[in-house]
Design an enzyme around this catalytic site. Structure first.
Site, PDB file in Angstrom:
ATOM      1  N   TRP A  21       0.846  -1.182   0.000  1.00 12.44           N
ATOM      2  CA  TRP A  21       0.000   0.000   0.000  1.00 12.44           C
ATOM      3  C   TRP A  21       0.894   1.249   0.000  1.00 12.44           C
ATOM      4  O   TRP A  21       1.898   1.291   0.713  1.00 12.44           O
ATOM      5  CB  TRP A  21      -0.899   0.002   1.243  1.00 12.44           C
ATOM      6  CG  TRP A  21      -1.707   1.251   1.409  1.00 12.44           C
ATOM      7  CD1 TRP A  21      -2.457   1.874   0.458  1.00 12.44           C
ATOM      8  CD2 TRP A  21      -1.853   2.018   2.610  1.00 12.44           C
ATOM      9  NE1 TRP A  21      -3.067   2.990   0.988  1.00 12.44           N
ATOM     10  CE2 TRP A  21      -2.724   3.101   2.312  1.00 12.44           C
ATOM     11  CE3 TRP A  21      -1.359   1.888   3.901  1.00 12.44           C
ATOM     12  CZ2 TRP A  21      -3.089   4.054   3.266  1.00 12.44           C
ATOM     13  CZ3 TRP A  21      -1.720   2.832   4.852  1.00 12.44           C
ATOM     14  CH2 TRP A  21      -2.573   3.893   4.533  1.00 12.44           C
ATOM     15  N   TYR A  54      -4.947  -0.226  -4.510  1.00 10.65           N
ATOM     16  CA  TYR A  54      -3.657   0.422  -4.278  1.00 10.65           C
ATOM     17  C   TYR A  54      -3.104   0.956  -5.605  1.00 10.65           C
ATOM     18  O   TYR A  54      -2.898   0.192  -6.552  1.00 10.65           O
ATOM     19  CB  TYR A  54      -2.649  -0.546  -3.654  1.00 10.65           C
ATOM     20  CG  TYR A  54      -3.019  -1.047  -2.274  1.00 10.65           C
ATOM     21  CD1 TYR A  54      -4.016  -0.450  -1.512  1.00 10.65           C
ATOM     22  CD2 TYR A  54      -2.356  -2.136  -1.714  1.00 10.65           C
ATOM     23  CE1 TYR A  54      -4.354  -0.916  -0.254  1.00 10.65           C
ATOM     24  CE2 TYR A  54      -2.679  -2.604  -0.441  1.00 10.65           C
ATOM     25  CZ  TYR A  54      -3.676  -2.003   0.278  1.00 10.65           C
ATOM     26  OH  TYR A  54      -3.998  -2.471   1.541  1.00 10.65           O
ATOM     27  N   ALA A 209       2.435   2.351  12.966  1.00 10.61           N
ATOM     28  CA  ALA A 209       1.610   3.561  12.954  1.00 10.61           C
ATOM     29  C   ALA A 209       2.066   4.532  11.867  1.00 10.61           C
ATOM     30  O   ALA A 209       2.312   5.715  12.120  1.00 10.61           O
ATOM     31  CB  ALA A 209       1.609   4.233  14.327  1.00 10.61           C
ATOM     32  N   LYS A 216      10.784   8.992  14.068  1.00 11.96           N
ATOM     33  CA  LYS A 216      11.372   9.969  13.140  1.00 11.96           C
ATOM     34  C   LYS A 216      10.573  11.264  13.045  1.00 11.96           C
ATOM     35  O   LYS A 216      11.092  12.288  12.591  1.00 11.96           O
ATOM     36  CB  LYS A 216      11.519   9.355  11.750  1.00 11.96           C
ATOM     37  CG  LYS A 216      10.213   9.083  11.011  1.00 11.96           C
ATOM     38  CD  LYS A 216      10.488   8.467   9.643  1.00 11.96           C
ATOM     39  CE  LYS A 216       9.202   8.145   8.880  1.00 11.96           C
ATOM     40  NZ  LYS A 216       9.490   7.514   7.580  1.00 11.96           N
ATOM     41  N   ARG A 228       5.636   9.229   4.665  1.00  9.80           N
ATOM     42  CA  ARG A 228       4.226   8.918   4.400  1.00  9.80           C
ATOM     43  C   ARG A 228       3.315  10.091   4.729  1.00  9.80           C
ATOM     44  O   ARG A 228       2.212  10.191   4.200  1.00  9.80           O
ATOM     45  CB  ARG A 228       3.817   7.680   5.194  1.00  9.80           C
ATOM     46  CG  ARG A 228       4.523   6.429   4.721  1.00  9.80           C
ATOM     47  CD  ARG A 228       3.722   5.195   4.972  1.00  9.80           C
ATOM     48  NE  ARG A 228       4.341   4.045   4.315  1.00  9.80           N
ATOM     49  CZ  ARG A 228       3.763   2.862   4.201  1.00  9.80           C
ATOM     50  NH1 ARG A 228       2.566   2.676   4.690  1.00  9.80           N
ATOM     51  NH2 ARG A 228       4.358   1.868   3.589  1.00  9.80           N
ATOM     52  N   GLN A 290      15.004  -1.260   5.021  1.00 10.37           N
ATOM     53  CA  GLN A 290      13.904  -1.208   5.977  1.00 10.37           C
ATOM     54  C   GLN A 290      13.307  -2.597   6.190  1.00 10.37           C
ATOM     55  O   GLN A 290      12.959  -2.962   7.314  1.00 10.37           O
ATOM     56  CB  GLN A 290      12.824  -0.243   5.480  1.00 10.37           C
ATOM     57  CG  GLN A 290      13.267   1.215   5.453  1.00 10.37           C
ATOM     58  CD  GLN A 290      12.226   2.100   4.801  1.00 10.37           C
ATOM     59  OE1 GLN A 290      11.614   1.731   3.784  1.00 10.37           O
ATOM     60  NE2 GLN A 290      12.020   3.285   5.349  1.00 10.37           N
ATOM     61  N   GLU A 293      15.758  -4.736   8.289  1.00 13.09           N
ATOM     62  CA  GLU A 293      15.770  -4.355   9.701  1.00 13.09           C
ATOM     63  C   GLU A 293      14.493  -4.784  10.418  1.00 13.09           C
ATOM     64  O   GLU A 293      14.534  -5.344  11.511  1.00 13.09           O
ATOM     65  CB  GLU A 293      15.958  -2.839   9.827  1.00 13.09           C
ATOM     66  CG  GLU A 293      17.391  -2.384   9.663  1.00 13.09           C
ATOM     67  CD  GLU A 293      18.319  -3.042  10.686  1.00 13.09           C
ATOM     68  OE1 GLU A 293      18.066  -2.905  11.902  1.00 13.09           O
ATOM     69  OE2 GLU A 293      19.272  -3.720  10.260  1.00 13.09           O
ATOM     70  N   ASN A 294      13.335  -4.541   9.797  1.00 10.75           N
ATOM     71  CA  ASN A 294      12.075  -4.799  10.486  1.00 10.75           C
ATOM     72  C   ASN A 294      11.788  -6.278  10.700  1.00 10.75           C
ATOM     73  O   ASN A 294      11.106  -6.647  11.656  1.00 10.75           O
ATOM     74  CB  ASN A 294      10.924  -4.133   9.730  1.00 10.75           C
ATOM     75  CG  ASN A 294      10.958  -2.626   9.848  1.00 10.75           C
ATOM     76  OD1 ASN A 294      11.619  -2.076  10.729  1.00 10.75           O
ATOM     77  ND2 ASN A 294      10.264  -1.943   8.958  1.00 10.75           N
TER      78      ASN A 294
END
Length: 326
Positions: A21, A54, A209, A216, A228, A290, A293-294
């Protein structure tokens, strides 16, 4: 990567899944999107979530091209139907039979696959009889184009009604996809208990979130360029969280994350996975790093002391009202 069963079904999913998305077909160029998908695959993610709406169908096409050549049986591909696509004609949206069947066929073409593992009603449609919606789902299942069905952002009553119909029609109804994070806990009071009774798991979106829980976004500071909060599709969701009151509380999570050896983003993803009704947390990315890491949040156990510290840090800014579902 660890895996969990989705609802009471036999389908296993990676407990961290990749969603596109905002990013694919919109926020990032296709080459970058493909790099993120490759990073997800290399990190052990097998579950990919998208939707026809999307980027007005472009995100499905990008994902289909990015997954081309992969062993289909090793992937779980999810998509959704409800929101307007195409020119937005009267039958280009909703959960009527015509739109569901036509949308499913179009999604399969864009995703370059003969079937999707999970087909989800992106919202509840008050304008269409629920029987019509589930009969269309049943026919897609019987045709082998859909293996399982799910919903997104349905409330407890809607889930219960859907589950009853699914049992009557013998439709494998196994999941709900809600927004869920440390800051947005509206599913806990009613949706999770209803899902457990119906045999559904949660596949949660926005566990970070919309990036707010990375830390950040700073109180009193402009939002970072390219984030975003600047994207047309995402800024409406994130705007309610960009209050200084919330951002100041989020900064208090930093020492907690450090104490458990996680980044703030990893802590946020790990937190949603502590809920046993959550089968998978969807992460998005604009850069492959990203993703890498996540995914380190997989398999992490947070003890009660850490969970209590998180609740204390965020006291006063957590939304729990179930009426905000959907």
């Amino acid at each position: 990567m660890e895996f969990r069963r989705l609802g009471r079904s036999g389908l296993s999913v990676s407990e961290i899944s990749y969603g596109n998305w905002i990013t694919h077909g919109s926020q990032v160029e296709e080459e970058q999107a493909v790099s993120c998908v490759r990073a997800a695959l290399e990190s052990g993610i097998s579950t990919f979530d998208t939707a026809d709406v999307y980027a007005n169908t472009r995100a499905e096409s990008v994902l289909g091209r990015a997954l081309a050549g992969q062993r289909r049986e090793s992937l779980e591909i999810f998509t959704k139907v409800f929101w307007p696509t195409g020119p937005g004609g009267p039958n280009d949206r909703g959960l009527g039979r015509k739109h569901i069947i036509e949308s499913a066929n179009a999604s399969l073409q864009r995703l370059q696959t003969d079937y999707v593992d999970l087909y989800q009603a992106h919202r509840f449609d008050e304008s269409v009889p629920l029987e019509e919606t589930f009969l269309a789902f049943a026919d897609l299942v019987r045709a082998g184009k859909v293996l399982y069905v799910g919903v997104s952002e349905w409330n407890a009553d809607q889930i219960a009604r859907g589950a009853e119909l699914a049992r009557e029609l013998k439709v494998p109804f196994i999941s709900n996809q809600p927004q869920y994070s440390m800051l947005w806990r509206v599913i806990e009071a009613e949706v999770v208990p209803a899902s457990e009774r119906a045999g559904l798991s949660q596949i949660v979106w926005s566990p970070i979130a919309q990036g707010v829980l990375t830390g950040k976004y700073l109180p009193g500071q402009p939002v970072p360029a390219g984030s975003r909060a600047t994207d047309e599709s995402g800024k409406n969701f994130i705007s309610r969280l960009l209050r200084d009151e919330v951002l100041e509380k989020v900064q208090q999570l930093k020492p907690i994350a450090e104490d458990v050896g996680l980044s703030m983003a990893q802590l946020a993803v790990a937190w949603v996975l502590q809920n046993k009704n959550v089968a998978s947390a969807i992460i998005g990315a604009t850069r492959p790093e990203q993703v890498t890491e996540n995914v380190k949040a997989t398999g992490v156990t947070l003890d009660q002391e850490i969970l209590t510290r998180i609740d204390k840090a965020l006291d006063g800014v957590v939304q729990t009202d179930p009426s905000f579902t959907g």
